[in-house]
Motif scaffolding. Structure first.
Motif, PDB file in Angstrom:
ATOM      1  N   TRP B  62      -1.278  -3.936  -1.980  1.00  0.00           N
ATOM      2  CA  TRP B  62      -1.749  -3.816  -3.208  1.00  0.00           C
ATOM      3  C   TRP B  62      -1.008  -2.605  -3.870  1.00  0.00           C
ATOM      4  CZ3 TRP B  62      -7.864  -4.489  -4.092  1.00  0.00           C
ATOM      5  CH2 TRP B  62      -8.504  -5.562  -3.544  1.00  0.00           C
ATOM      6  N   ARG B  63      -1.160  -2.469  -5.347  1.00  0.00           N
ATOM      7  CA  ARG B  63      -0.548  -1.473  -5.918  1.00  0.00           C
ATOM      8  C   ARG B  63      -1.394  -0.595  -6.819  1.00  0.00           C
ATOM      9  NH1 ARG B  63       1.450  -2.385 -10.829  1.00  0.00           N
ATOM     10  NH2 ARG B  63       0.943  -4.500 -10.759  1.00  0.00           N
ATOM     11  N   ASP B  64      -1.323   0.476  -7.084  1.00  0.00           N
ATOM     12  CA  ASP B  64      -1.957   1.376  -7.975  1.00  0.00           C
ATOM     13  C   ASP B  64      -1.788   1.043  -9.354  1.00  0.00           C
ATOM     14  OD1 ASP B  64      -3.466   2.586  -5.929  1.00  0.00           O
ATOM     15  OD2 ASP B  64      -2.197   4.286  -5.777  1.00  0.00           O
ATOM     16  N   ASP B  65      -2.790   1.283 -10.316  1.00  0.00           N
ATOM     17  CA  ASP B  65      -2.633   0.953 -11.669  1.00  0.00           C
ATOM     18  C   ASP B  65      -1.840   2.053 -12.324  1.00  0.00           C
ATOM     19  OD1 ASP B  65      -2.758  -0.446 -14.009  1.00  0.00           O
ATOM     20  OD2 ASP B  65      -4.886   0.436 -14.423  1.00  0.00           O
ATOM     21  N   VAL B  66      -0.552   2.059 -12.109  1.00  0.00           N
ATOM     22  CA  VAL B  66       0.134   3.367 -12.708  1.00  0.00           C
ATOM     23  C   VAL B  66       1.591   2.505 -13.225  1.00  0.00           C
ATOM     24  CG1 VAL B  66       1.394   5.200 -12.110  1.00  0.00           C
ATOM     25  CG2 VAL B  66      -0.579   4.852 -10.891  1.00  0.00           C
ATOM     26  N   VAL B  67       1.833   3.166 -14.595  1.00  0.00           N
ATOM     27  CA  VAL B  67       2.965   2.393 -15.117  1.00  0.00           C
ATOM     28  C   VAL B  67       4.227   3.167 -14.714  1.00  0.00           C
ATOM     29  CG1 VAL B  67       4.266   2.461 -17.191  1.00  0.00           C
ATOM     30  CG2 VAL B  67       1.883   2.217 -17.289  1.00  0.00           C
ATOM     31  N   THR B  68       5.056   2.375 -13.816  1.00  0.00           N
ATOM     32  CA  THR B  68       6.351   2.932 -13.071  1.00  0.00           C
ATOM     33  C   THR B  68       7.538   2.318 -13.399  1.00  0.00           C
ATOM     34  OG1 THR B  68       5.619   1.202 -11.319  1.00  0.00           O
ATOM     35  CG2 THR B  68       4.794   3.371 -10.825  1.00  0.00           C
ATOM     36  N   ASP B  69       7.382   0.955 -14.278  1.00  0.00           N
ATOM     37  CA  ASP B  69       8.454   0.361 -14.360  1.00  0.00           C
ATOM     38  C   ASP B  69       8.591  -0.068 -16.205  1.00  0.00           C
ATOM     39  OD1 ASP B  69      10.863  -1.167 -14.208  1.00  0.00           O
ATOM     40  OD2 ASP B  69       9.654  -2.356 -12.559  1.00  0.00           O
ATOM     41  N   GLY B  70       9.730  -0.669 -16.447  1.00  0.00           N
ATOM     42  CA  GLY B  70       9.787  -1.033 -17.957  1.00  0.00           C
ATOM     43  C   GLY B  70      10.644   0.018 -18.675  1.00  0.00           C
ATOM     44  N   GLY B  71      10.704  -0.167 -19.802  1.00  0.00           N
ATOM     45  CA  GLY B  71      11.467   0.972 -20.924  1.00  0.00           C
ATOM     46  C   GLY B  71      12.843   0.732 -20.791  1.00  0.00           C
ATOM     47  N   TYR B  72      13.390  -0.440 -20.479  1.00  0.00           N
ATOM     48  CA  TYR B  72      14.876  -0.959 -20.487  1.00  0.00           C
ATOM     49  C   TYR B  72      15.031  -2.136 -21.265  1.00  0.00           C
ATOM     50  CZ  TYR B  72      13.199  -2.277 -15.998  1.00  0.00           C
ATOM     51  OH  TYR B  72      12.643  -2.728 -14.806  1.00  0.00           O
TER      52      TYR B  72
END
Lengths: 491, 95
Positions: B62-72
């Protein structure tokens, strides 16, 4: 539904009466920061493809990793729908080709969804309740967005929404009228908002409905062929689409034809549905378990932890408003739709008469908010001030009539009612001497009418009350005026 | 299990594979052969065996609900045959 009540919504055709059978599939966008299987943001309205990870763009070799918060939100919603929570569920691939689906499949759940059967209670406008079964709730990815009107020969694709978590909530075919379908959507939206699992905003597309409609002769027990009207984006359109589709089915059956199971679109401008022929061939989704994802598993402690954080839900709040506050089922159901409105009402009603508070909030304040086109958060009248106004009436400081005027001033100025009453001299006159003086004046000016009352025409007393109230600019206590009038005229 | 020509044509369409007409019969024969071979597994009694979901002894991470990706947007659209203002451009999919 409870037992089998006589159908209340009946469409009469040439061959007899028909009833409508309705089931709804609602796609509700999960409130989360990141997507279901990637770390890209879910914020609405960002620049095209700026919230897309390599997972969402389906680059080769990328693997999905599930977002804990999305799982929690689905379980939370399941608990809010009093549904069975499946401790093991399985993600499956739903295969179809479309330009805004870069994977060529949607990761969804098929045979083993995260949430099983539950119930939803409809609050009908006449104050009655009805239970609709929930078949299941499953988690799945949203697709990207296509724009077809930007270029003569090209479609523009934005994958920002691609991979955002959706809950598909499927009802049983338990609804029998457009009104029930509307009540179902409103109640589901209310519950999702209480839970904080979906913002329920149909205009922005964060809640969309697919409507399954079939018809049958009144008294028939089996189900006839249904059609699915896809992606309807308002409660009103859902209700219109049901009526249009049901009418179409009846015409087909009565002209000796056969309704074909298919997917259709509702055109609100024309008020009719039309076939989505292009999608027919794509209906073979060839679901299979996604080999990139192990089964989703959690234990009782996980579910109990979520259960412990559930707010009081609309049904419980409604029951409490009826039993503890003494409201009618109708008033209670109106007040609990929106959690903030319910909180506002409770602040007004605290240590006061609940029914009076409900009347002011529902009949007066909601009317004002509607007229101004604002929500309860922007109410020009605070709960504290509305409460104070009720107190001023209760302790006879002002009359009910003056209270209406004070309320209007509160709406305009936002001032506290006690300040308004004080500054504008609106206090109810309870001074016997002052009232008597006003009565004497009216009696002196109308000796003929005084004689009539004394001669037995007691109805005229009402006229005197009106005159005295007028003379005191409505500030006299009407009860005292009545008593004193009787004493003075009739002795 | 044997597949007929029409079924193979339909499967090819669903997979967006362009299979010439004269290839459908040979392909039906080959696919039927593969299916028949796999179907031998049906001889094993699996009544009391839970479906195997993984060859590795592990549970779903499972992964925590945090924005870590995108923006490209430039990067995700860099391989696209056609793009404009951050959008992918594809042949029009509706008339």
């Amino acid at each position: 539904m409870d037992a089998t009540p006589a159908p209340t919504y009946v469409l009469s055709g040439e061959t007899g009466d028909w009833e409508v059978v309705i089931g709804l599939e609602v796609h509700a966008q999960v409130i989360s920061h990141a997507k279901l299987f990637s770390g890209a943001s879910t914020t609405f309205g960002a620049d095209p493809n700026s919230q897309v990870s390599l997972v969402d763009a389906a680059m080769p070799g990328m693997l999905p990793v599930i977002n804990r918060a999305c799982v929690e939100q689905a379980v939370r919603t399941g608990l809010g729908l009093r549904a069975h929570i499946n401790h093991t569920s399985v993600f499956a691939r739903k295969n179809y080709f479309y330009a805004d689906l870069p994977q060529g499949y949607q990761i969804s759940q098929y045979e083993l969804p995260i949430v099983g059967e539950g119930t939803l209670i409809l609050d009908m406008p006449d104050g009655s309740s009805r239970t609709v079964g929930i078949e299941r709730l499953h988690l799945e990815q949203d697709a990207g967005k296509s724009m077809h009107d930007q270029h003569p020969s090209k479609s523009f694709i934005d994958l920002n929404r691609s991979g955002v978590a959706l809950m598909e909530i499927v009802s049983k075919p338990d609804m029998r009228s457009p009104e029930e379908a509307g009540a179902y959507l409103r109640k589901l939206r209310s519950i999702l908002r209480y839970l904080g699992t979906c913002d329920g905003n149909m205009e922005e597309g964060s809640m969309r409905a697919d409507v399954n409609v079939s018809v049958r002769k009144v008294g028939e027990t089996g189900l006839r062929t249904r059609c699915e009207v896809k992606n309807v984006n308002s409660v009103r359109f859902v209700m219109q689409a049901i009526e249009a589709e049901a009418t179409r089915h009846i015409e087909v059956w009565e002209s000796g034809g056969e309704v074909i199971q298919e997917t259709r679109l509702f055109d609100p401008a024309k008020g009719e549905t039309r076939s989505m022929r292009s999608k027919e061939e794509a209906h073979d989704y060839r679901y299979f378990p996604d080999p990139d994802l192990l089964p989703l598993e959690f234990d009782d402690a996980f579910v109990d932890g979520i259960r412990a954080t559930l707010p009081e839900l609309p049904d419980d709040k409604k029951a409490r408003f009826i039993s503890d506050v003494g409201l009618t089922p109708y008033d209670a159901s109106v007040l609990v739709v929106d959690r903030r409105e319910a909180d506002f009402f409770e602040a007004v009603a605290k240590d006061r008469d609940g029914k009076t508070a409900a009347n002011w909030v529902i009949s007066t304040l909601f009317g004002t908010l509607n007229k101004m086109g604002v929500g309860i958060d922007e109410s020009p009248v605070s709960a504290e001030n509305l409460g104070k106004l009720i107190d001023l009436i209760a302790d006879d400081t002002i009359s009910g009539r003056i209270a209406k005027d004070v309320y209007e001033i509160m709406v305009e100025t936002g001032e506290a009612p006690d300040t308004i009453v004080e500054e504008r001299g609106l206090k109810q006159v309870k001074d016997t001497g002052a009232i008597e003086a006003a009565i004497d004046e009216v009696m002196a000016a109308n000796p003929d009418k005084v004689e009539q009352v004394r001669g037995g025409k007691e109805k005229l007393l009402g006229w005197f009350t009106g005159q005295v109230m007028k003379a005191t600019q409505g500030k006299a206590n009407p009860g005292m005026v009545n008593d004193l009038l009787k004493k003075k005229i009739l002795g | 299990m044997s597949l007929d020509k029409e079924t193979v044509r339909r499967i090819a369409f669903l997979a967006r594979l362009d299979v010439p007409d004269d290839q459908l019969d040979p392909l039906a024969g080959e696919l039927s052969g593969i299916l028949n071979w796999i179907e031998q597994l049906g001889e094993v009694d699996t009544a009391d065996v839970a479906p195997m979901t993984s060859v590795a002894e592990m549970t779903l991470p499972w992964r925590d609900d945090v924005v870590t990706d995108g923006g490209y947007p430039e990067r995700v659209t860099s391989n696209a045959p056609d793009r404009h203002d951050g959008f992918y451009l594809v042949p029009k999919v509706v008339e």
